[in-house]
Design an enzyme around this catalytic site. Sequence first.
Site, PDB file in Angstrom:
ATOM      1  N   SER A   6       0.844  -1.202   0.000  1.00 23.41           N
ATOM      2  CA  SER A   6       0.000   0.000   0.000  1.00 23.41           C
ATOM      3  C   SER A   6       0.874   1.245   0.000  1.00 23.41           C
ATOM      4  CB  SER A   6      -0.900   0.011   1.235  1.00 23.41           C
ATOM      5  OG  SER A   6      -1.493   1.285   1.346  1.00 23.41           O
ATOM      6  N   HIS A  31      -1.472  -1.036  -4.120  1.00 18.58           N
ATOM      7  CA  HIS A  31      -2.754  -0.636  -3.517  1.00 18.58           C
ATOM      8  C   HIS A  31      -2.694   0.863  -3.231  1.00 18.58           C
ATOM      9  CE1 HIS A  31      -6.418  -1.490  -1.147  1.00 18.58           C
ATOM     10  NE2 HIS A  31      -5.949  -0.623  -0.261  1.00 18.58           N
ATOM     11  N   ASP A  33      -4.678   4.021  -1.541  1.00 20.47           N
ATOM     12  CA  ASP A  33      -5.727   4.387  -0.590  1.00 20.47           C
ATOM     13  C   ASP A  33      -6.127   5.837  -0.756  1.00 20.47           C
ATOM     14  OD1 ASP A  33      -6.193   2.033   1.063  1.00 20.47           O
ATOM     15  OD2 ASP A  33      -4.070   2.238   1.586  1.00 20.47           O
ATOM     16  N   MET A  35      -8.474   8.794   0.428  1.00 22.26           N
ATOM     17  CA  MET A  35      -9.294   9.212   1.578  1.00 22.26           C
ATOM     18  C   MET A  35      -9.687  10.668   1.420  1.00 22.26           C
ATOM     19  SD  MET A  35      -6.892   7.635   4.530  1.00 22.26           S
ATOM     20  CE  MET A  35      -6.353   5.927   4.504  1.00 22.26           C
ATOM     21  N   HIS A  65      -8.476   1.998  -3.824  1.00 24.42           N
ATOM     22  CA  HIS A  65      -9.438   1.825  -2.731  1.00 24.42           C
ATOM     23  C   HIS A  65     -10.021   3.189  -2.364  1.00 24.42           C
ATOM     24  CE1 HIS A  65      -9.905   0.462   1.775  1.00 24.42           C
ATOM     25  NE2 HIS A  65     -11.062   0.725   1.201  1.00 24.42           N
ATOM     26  N   MET A  67     -12.053   5.415  -0.201  1.00 24.39           N
ATOM     27  CA  MET A  67     -12.708   5.634   1.102  1.00 24.39           C
ATOM     28  C   MET A  67     -13.264   7.053   1.042  1.00 24.39           C
ATOM     29  SD  MET A  67      -9.702   3.858   3.289  1.00 24.39           S
ATOM     30  CE  MET A  67      -8.594   3.949   1.895  1.00 24.39           C
ATOM     31  N   MET A 136     -12.124  -5.541   5.234  1.00 23.60           N
ATOM     32  CA  MET A 136     -11.236  -4.648   5.992  1.00 23.60           C
ATOM     33  C   MET A 136     -10.918  -5.296   7.352  1.00 23.60           C
ATOM     34  SD  MET A 136     -10.416  -2.021   4.190  1.00 23.60           S
ATOM     35  CE  MET A 136      -9.502  -1.198   5.495  1.00 23.60           C
ATOM     36  N   ASP A 174      -7.030  -6.114   4.226  1.00 23.83           N
ATOM     37  CA  ASP A 174      -6.342  -4.818   4.250  1.00 23.83           C
ATOM     38  C   ASP A 174      -6.404  -4.244   5.660  1.00 23.83           C
ATOM     39  OD1 ASP A 174      -5.367  -2.278   3.662  1.00 23.83           O
ATOM     40  OD2 ASP A 174      -7.123  -1.651   2.510  1.00 23.83           O
TER      41      ASP A 174
HETATM   42  C1  DX5 Z   1      -6.377   1.678   5.885  1.00 23.43           C
HETATM   43  C2  DX5 Z   1      -5.990   1.485   4.449  1.00 23.43           C
HETATM   44  C3  DX5 Z   1      -4.911   0.474   4.276  1.00 23.43           C
HETATM   45  C4  DX5 Z   1      -3.586   0.868   4.877  1.00 23.43           C
HETATM   46  C5  DX5 Z   1      -3.007  -0.377   5.480  1.00 23.43           C
HETATM   47  O1  DX5 Z   1      -7.273   2.721   5.942  1.00 23.43           O
HETATM   48  O2  DX5 Z   1      -7.106   1.053   3.697  1.00 23.43           O
HETATM   49  O3  DX5 Z   1      -4.736   0.094   2.916  1.00 23.43           O
HETATM   50  O4  DX5 Z   1      -2.683   1.388   3.940  1.00 23.43           O
HETATM   51  O5  DX5 Z   1      -1.902  -0.025   6.216  1.00 23.43           O
HETATM   52  P1  DX5 Z   1      -1.151  -1.033   7.196  1.00 23.43           P
HETATM   53  O6  DX5 Z   1      -0.727  -2.204   6.385  1.00 23.43           O
HETATM   54  O7  DX5 Z   1      -0.039  -0.217   7.698  1.00 23.43           O
HETATM   55  O8  DX5 Z   1      -2.156  -1.421   8.258  1.00 23.43           O
HETATM   56 ZN    ZN Z   2      -6.787   0.179   1.534  1.00 25.30          ZN
END
Ligand code: DX5
Ligand code: ZN
Length: 228
Positions: A6, A31, A33, A35, A65, A67, A136, A174
């Site tokens: 990620s 991956h 993320d 947000m 992903h 969010m 998740m 994840d």
């Molecule tokens: C959390 C994200 C994850 C995050 C995971 O909100 O969706 O993808 O990057 O990070 P680690 O592996 O550090 O828990």
């Molecule tokens: Zn993620």
Amino acid sequence: MIIAPSLLAADFTRLGKEAERAAASGADWLHLDVMDGQFVPNISFGPAVVAAVRPHAKNLFFDVHLMCEKPEILLEPFVKAGADQIIVHVELNERVPQLLWKIKSLGIKAALAVNPPTAITAVQPYLDKIDMLLVMTVNPGFGGQSFIHECLPKIQQAEAWRRERKLSYRIEVDGGINNQTAAECARAGADTFVAGTSLFGARSLKTAVKQMRKMVNGSDPGLADLLI
Ligand code: DX5
Ligand code: ZN
């Protein structure tokens, strides 16, 4: 088995180089993320950053992903930026069918994520419409959190449904994924592993990817042959 570092845990001052490091690590996917400060209490990056990183990791599948409270307005920009798959959250309720349809119509893969407090039954109506289910294993918003073990039965349920209904969606996990928790998830039926801190934080990303792959393949030799 798919290993997906990620980018959230990469060094943000040198994202191009970090993407190159991921591309040369033996990982399968990257991956990403996204947000928005609404759906989760944090802001990460948008389509411009994904587009800038894309040429630095040409061989990796981009797993985006979202969010985000309003993914509707972001689908096209992320496809243009180079997404191969977009994940939206089942917590968006009645907007989910339209979102999945729109992602597919843009010519990429569509996936659905389920947060730890949400019952796994929420995804049941969509199982034949998705390419991947993301279970998740932390509450989304931040990297570096601890794996929530209570999510393991959801992976088992997702795997049982997949078998019973002869479907082929991937099962991704994840949040808090390291060699140990990845192996536990693999035993429960997961085949796609997102890890930020434990991979980008390792001294050698290449060695960390290799070790994680060994752990998840070793956790169920029978399954490892079927799910490459
Ligand atoms: C959390 C994200 C994850 C995050 C995971 O909100 O969706 O993808 O990057 O990070 P680690 O592996 O550090 O828990
Ligand atoms: Zn993620």
